[in-house]
Enzyme design. Sequence first.
Site, PDB file in Angstrom:
ATOM      1  N   LEU A  13      43.047 101.300  -1.740  1.00 17.75           N
ATOM      2  CA  LEU A  13      42.502 102.464  -2.443  1.00 17.75           C
ATOM      3  C   LEU A  13      43.498 103.624  -2.505  1.00 17.75           C
ATOM      4  CD1 LEU A  13      38.885 102.372  -0.999  1.00 17.75           C
ATOM      5  CD2 LEU A  13      39.506 102.123  -3.415  1.00 17.75           C
ATOM      6  N   GLU A  77      33.808  97.361  -0.831  1.00 16.11           N
ATOM      7  CA  GLU A  77      34.132  97.052   0.562  1.00 16.11           C
ATOM      8  C   GLU A  77      33.093  96.138   1.217  1.00 16.11           C
ATOM      9  OE1 GLU A  77      36.948  97.646   1.591  1.00 16.11           O
ATOM     10  OE2 GLU A  77      37.682  99.615   0.981  1.00 16.11           O
TER      11      GLU A  77
END
Length: 129
Positions: A13, A77
Amino acid sequence: MKNQHLVFVYGTLRQSQSNHKLLGEADCYGTGSSREKYAMYITGSYPYVISTEGRYPIVGELYAVDDDTLAQLDKMEGHPRYYIRREVAVDVEGIEYLAWMYFRDPHGTLLPTGDYKSFSNHLQNPDNP
């Protein structure tokens, strides 16, 4: 909607990494590190951090995200089944923040010894030590 959740990201990310686009228009506070020490592992092409092993501070970027972005990050996630999101203290440019960070702690049972065969024999014959 107002960016109201702080998220500390350390892997795909981060800026110039494959999943950074999911942060959209999130405000970046900068690069920093976790206050506590953790351990980072890699599997395949992505890293994960475990909270049960304190080796070094984790380096990452701090972002302020809205509810929708946090929900997208949780989905990517696999929170709470794969990664678990927990609040941690992070330092960015000398300022301490509380932010969400994703952990992937090992699941299962710690064996009493390093001998699985001995353990499985005990499971099959619990009356036999």
